[in-house]
Design an enzyme around this catalytic site. Structure first.
Site, mmCIF file in Angstrom:
data_model
loop_
_atom_site.group_PDB
_atom_site.id
_atom_site.type_symbol
_atom_site.label_atom_id
_atom_site.label_comp_id
_atom_site.label_asym_id
_atom_site.label_seq_id
_atom_site.Cartn_x
_atom_site.Cartn_y
_atom_site.Cartn_z
ATOM 1 N N SER A 196 0.965 -1.077 -0.385
ATOM 2 C CA SER A 196 -0.301 0.046 -0.145
ATOM 3 C C SER A 196 0.856 1.424 -0.201
ATOM 4 O O SER A 196 1.040 1.638 -0.629
ATOM 5 C CB SER A 196 -1.241 -0.256 1.354
ATOM 6 O OG SER A 196 -2.017 1.127 0.776
ATOM 7 N N ASP A 348 -9.550 -5.426 -4.827
ATOM 8 C CA ASP A 348 -9.024 -4.662 -4.606
ATOM 9 C C ASP A 348 -9.746 -3.071 -4.451
ATOM 10 O O ASP A 348 -10.467 -2.143 -5.650
ATOM 11 C CB ASP A 348 -7.872 -3.707 -4.609
ATOM 12 C CG ASP A 348 -6.634 -2.897 -3.166
ATOM 13 O OD1 ASP A 348 -7.637 -1.923 -2.788
ATOM 14 O OD2 ASP A 348 -5.487 -3.394 -3.516
ATOM 15 N N HIS A 381 -7.755 -5.503 -0.587
ATOM 16 C CA HIS A 381 -6.703 -4.669 -0.395
ATOM 17 C C HIS A 381 -6.508 -5.299 1.167
ATOM 18 O O HIS A 381 -5.375 -5.172 1.495
ATOM 19 C CB HIS A 381 -6.988 -2.771 -0.740
ATOM 20 C CG HIS A 381 -6.020 -2.254 -0.431
ATOM 21 N ND1 HIS A 381 -5.002 -1.898 -0.759
ATOM 22 C CD2 HIS A 381 -5.366 -1.396 1.024
ATOM 23 C CE1 HIS A 381 -3.221 -0.770 -0.603
ATOM 24 N NE2 HIS A 381 -4.025 -1.037 0.459
#
Length: 463
Positions: A196, A348, A381
């Protein structure tokens, strides 16, 4: 989940009372000394033992030693600055292997820095750094040194690519000069790893290395990038008005910390009644912002923060600044010269996989030497953070073992990245345990939503 939250809260209370920590804003170690501008990027300005032991989920990590360095670097414009990086030495340290782990700091306040939030006694505001620290335990057990750079620098410039990349590289330069006390060889091999926001810094380090740090050519042997943040505006479009909309004020203020003209224009365009909430983005760490601003509309809807909505990005100052910080917008001249591994969840909802695929296609079309992409069909995610980690570690282990990376480009879609080849039983067991404990689910039971961590954090803050 509630039992876990209560347990973590208790651990935090105990260790916070036993191990006091000065926040970076009050710690003189973070201040550059007089004359530091004469030093070169990557030079060490100060050294100390870490004030407290590193910790993961508020429990101490069993390591041999830990140090912090104040490192000379520079901002996006070449102006001298200095930031802190942390070296963690495992019990069975191999001086030839270093993992530079870029945490998902994702904040625009220096008191959210990894060097602070990764230690015993860190406040609850840095709980996501404590969660992120669970990912460095397996590399440490493998004997790899782990380095945690405060890559956002002294201005806390979340979302600023060149600052993040330069600091990550200067951290590595500095670490390779510490053999006298850390034991790390000056010719040690280094792998970048981040998920991320950590993938953002790692990715920028990879693309800047050939020009900014050519001396690291023989040291850097790869980068593992999870939930690859290649397009900040694409992320904003994905989360605006959704569960993770709290990312937006953090990134906007982080960029504003680096670009005064951007900040001026940004705050000129905020609706008067929304200015205070936007300014909170300069104060909150990631967890507080996520739980405070879910479903918040910044660019869409009748109650949006910016009256102009998405057309604000057409503003010359704002648009150019954002574009300057998009990995996906870089030209062929900025293609990485090291092997790349990307792992990303198909569903995601925070960082859309389409932008990772686009950068994969760009770099492959331009002739990158090695790019392996592992798409996970089952995860979003938050869950891919855990599910993809054993794949990343397996890839990292292969690089340190001297095994050849893929030649050219390889794109594989799997039902789950837990099915990545040759994952060790210990890594699989460790991360399955985290998955089942933190996400309150067994693998395969359908927990793929990207709102699970927000619910958990909200419970923690209201315990």
């Amino acid at each position: 989940m509630r039992d876990l939250i209560l347990f973590l809260s208790l651990l935090h209370t105990i260790f916070a009372s036993l191990f006091s920590l000065k926040p970076p804003s009050q710690d003189d170690f973070y201040k550059a000394p007089a004359g530091f501008k004469a030093a070169k990027p990557g030079d060490i300005l100060k050294t100390r033992k870490s004030p407290n032991k590193p910790s993961s989920l508020y429990a101490p990590v069993d390591v041999q030693n830990s140090w912090q360095l104040l490192v000379r670097s520079e901002d996006s414009f070449g102006n001298p600055n200095a930031f802190v990086t942390t070296i963690i030495q495992p019990k069975n340290a191999d001086p030839s292997k270093v993992v530079s782990y870029q945490n998902w700091e994702d904040a625009s306040n220096i008191n959210c820095s990894p060097s602070y939030g990764s230690q015993l006694g860190a406040p609850l505001s840095t709980i996501l750094t404590q969660l992120d620290m669970t990912f460095i335990v397996p590399p440490l057990k493998s004997g790899y040194y782990v380095v945690l750079p405060d890559y956002e620098g002294p201005k806390s410039t979340f979302g600023v690519g060149r600052q993040s990349g330069k600091a990550t590289l200067d951290s590595i330069k500095a670490v390779l000069k510490t053999k006298d006390f850390s034991g790390i060889n000056d010719d040690a091999k280094v792998v970048l790893w981040g998920y991320s926001g950590g993938s953002f810094a790692s990715g920028w380090a990879a693309v800047l290395q050939p020009e900014y740090a050519p001396e690291l050519k023989d040291n850097l042997i790869g980068a593992a990038l999870g939930g690859f943040a290649a397009n900040l505006t694409g992320i904003a479009e994905s989360v605006d008005g959704e569960v993770f909309s709290g990312f937006i004020p953090l990134a906007l203020n982080g960029i504003a910390n680096e670009y005064p003209d951007f900040k001026k224009r940004l705050y000129e365009e905020v609706k008067p009644g929304a200015k205070a909430d936007l300014q909170k983005g300069a104060e909150n760490c990631l967890a507080a912002s996520l739980i405070s601003y879910p479903m918040y509309q910044y660019f869409t809807g009748p109650r949006r923060v910016f009256e102009k909505g998405w057309s604000l990005l057409e503003d010359k100052t704002i648009g150019k600044t954002l574009e300057d910080n998009l990995l996906i917008a870089l030209s062929k001249e900025h293609m990485p010269q090291i092997p790349i591994f990307v792992y990303h969840g198909t569903i995601d909802k925070i960082i859309p996989i389409k932008d990772s695929i686009k950068i994969y296609k760009n770099w492959c079309d331009w002739g990158i030497g090695s790019f392996e992409f592992s798409e996970d069909k089952s995860n979003g995610h938050t869950t891919e953070t855990v599910v993809g980690a054993p794949a990343a570690l397996t890839w990292i282990d292969a690089r340190f073992a001297g095994k050849p990376a893929v030649e050219g480009c390889s794109f594989t879609t799997r039902a789950s990245n837990f099915l990545y080849p040759n994952i060790s039983e210990s890594a699989a067991s460790y991360f399955k345990g985290i998955y089942q404990t933190i996400l309150r689910s067994k693998l395969g039971s359908g927990v793929t939503s990207d709102d699970v961590s927000v619910n958990g954090l909200r419970s923690l803050y209201h315990t």
